[in-house]
Design a protein around this motif. Sequence first.
Motif, mmCIF file in Angstrom:
data_model
loop_
_atom_site.group_PDB
_atom_site.id
_atom_site.type_symbol
_atom_site.label_atom_id
_atom_site.label_comp_id
_atom_site.label_asym_id
_atom_site.label_seq_id
_atom_site.Cartn_x
_atom_site.Cartn_y
_atom_site.Cartn_z
ATOM 1 N N GLU A 90 21.223 -36.760 -6.230
ATOM 2 C CA GLU A 90 22.089 -37.060 -7.374
ATOM 3 C C GLU A 90 21.327 -36.801 -8.675
ATOM 4 O O GLU A 90 20.249 -37.342 -8.900
ATOM 5 C CB GLU A 90 22.551 -38.522 -7.325
ATOM 6 N N HIS A 91 21.916 -35.959 -9.516
ATOM 7 C CA HIS A 91 21.296 -35.611 -10.799
ATOM 8 C C HIS A 91 22.393 -35.412 -11.842
ATOM 9 O O HIS A 91 23.570 -35.192 -11.509
ATOM 10 C CB HIS A 91 20.496 -34.303 -10.705
ATOM 11 N N VAL A 131 27.196 -35.788 -13.807
ATOM 12 C CA VAL A 131 26.412 -36.248 -12.664
ATOM 13 C C VAL A 131 27.117 -35.839 -11.372
ATOM 14 O O VAL A 131 28.316 -36.085 -11.194
ATOM 15 C CB VAL A 131 26.211 -37.776 -12.695
ATOM 16 N N ARG A 132 26.380 -35.191 -10.494
ATOM 17 C CA ARG A 132 26.904 -34.770 -9.192
ATOM 18 C C ARG A 132 25.824 -35.013 -8.144
ATOM 19 O O ARG A 132 24.651 -35.198 -8.467
ATOM 20 C CB ARG A 132 27.290 -33.276 -9.196
ATOM 21 N N THR A 133 26.237 -34.994 -6.868
ATOM 22 C CA THR A 133 25.293 -35.127 -5.764
ATOM 23 C C THR A 133 25.324 -33.871 -4.919
ATOM 24 O O THR A 133 26.383 -33.504 -4.380
ATOM 25 C CB THR A 133 25.625 -36.342 -4.883
ATOM 26 N N THR A 162 24.208 -32.440 -1.551
ATOM 27 C CA THR A 162 23.786 -32.999 -0.262
ATOM 28 C C THR A 162 22.906 -32.053 0.535
ATOM 29 O O THR A 162 22.100 -32.495 1.360
ATOM 30 C CB THR A 162 25.005 -33.386 0.575
ATOM 31 N N GLY A 180 28.027 -30.259 -1.760
ATOM 32 C CA GLY A 180 27.930 -31.441 -2.597
ATOM 33 C C GLY A 180 29.284 -32.074 -2.825
ATOM 34 O O GLY A 180 30.313 -31.577 -2.358
ATOM 35 N N ASP A 181 29.266 -33.183 -3.565
ATOM 36 C CA ASP A 181 30.517 -33.905 -3.786
ATOM 37 C C ASP A 181 31.358 -33.299 -4.893
ATOM 38 O O ASP A 181 32.511 -33.682 -5.093
ATOM 39 C CB ASP A 181 30.242 -35.387 -4.065
#
Length: 255
Positions: free
Chosen positions: A156-157, A174-176, A178, A199-200
């Motif tokens: 997550e950044h 902000v996104r994650t 994976t 990612g999400d």
Amino acid sequence: MERNILLTIEYDGTGFHGWQRQPEVRTVQGVLEEALSRVCATPITIDGVSRTDAGVHALGQRATFSGDFGIPADRIPIAVNGLLSGTDREGDLRIIESRQVPSGFHARFDAKGKKYRYMIRNEENMAVFLRNYRYQVSETLDMDAMRTAASYIIGEHDFACFQAAGGTPRETTVRTVTSLDIFQEGEPGARDISIEIAGDGFLYNMVRIITGTLVEVGRGKIAPEQMINILDSHDRGTAGHTAPPQGLYLVEVYY
């Protein structure tokens, strides 16, 4: 009785001006809505998960639409694909699957994540037949350096540094991410490099800017550890170039 339908779609983005419906130009959404409206005998509007840009491809785009129509859900691909087969662009767009989903289900808002693949042809003289499906990079890329740089992106950044201007404004950047894997096939001097990222959610041109930055790492222009500073900067100007659209594929949407 109104039904809600979830579509799985694949397309070659070369002949489209992107996903989103636009006047006077050919788009994936526009072509599908026209065909579905004819097949369902009622005006149809579809909502897609990813608004892919011109030239970007999809192996598993998803979209939903609802309406009161008679055709069974599992017959929609046969009817729509048959209708599209008679066009002058036959073969660049196809519905893979169609199924009924609960009322209120939305392809984009209910998606838990997506996977993209970016394809690079790492050779000096690329075959002309690949020009719409690969990003040609002539210099031999340092795969170990690229993988090291990629490892800093996972998690997550705040990915503001990888967001291009011009997209739909987001409440947060902000996104994650994976997973981010880099594979190669073929011998040095004539090889495909595949960058797969899941990612999400993704910001506008995020995958293409990440790819361009990793290419700069592979060329030796950016040190792998510099990826930490790029992320912390939240500044688009610190990241690498935006890779061209033709190497990008939407692979899968997760629910």
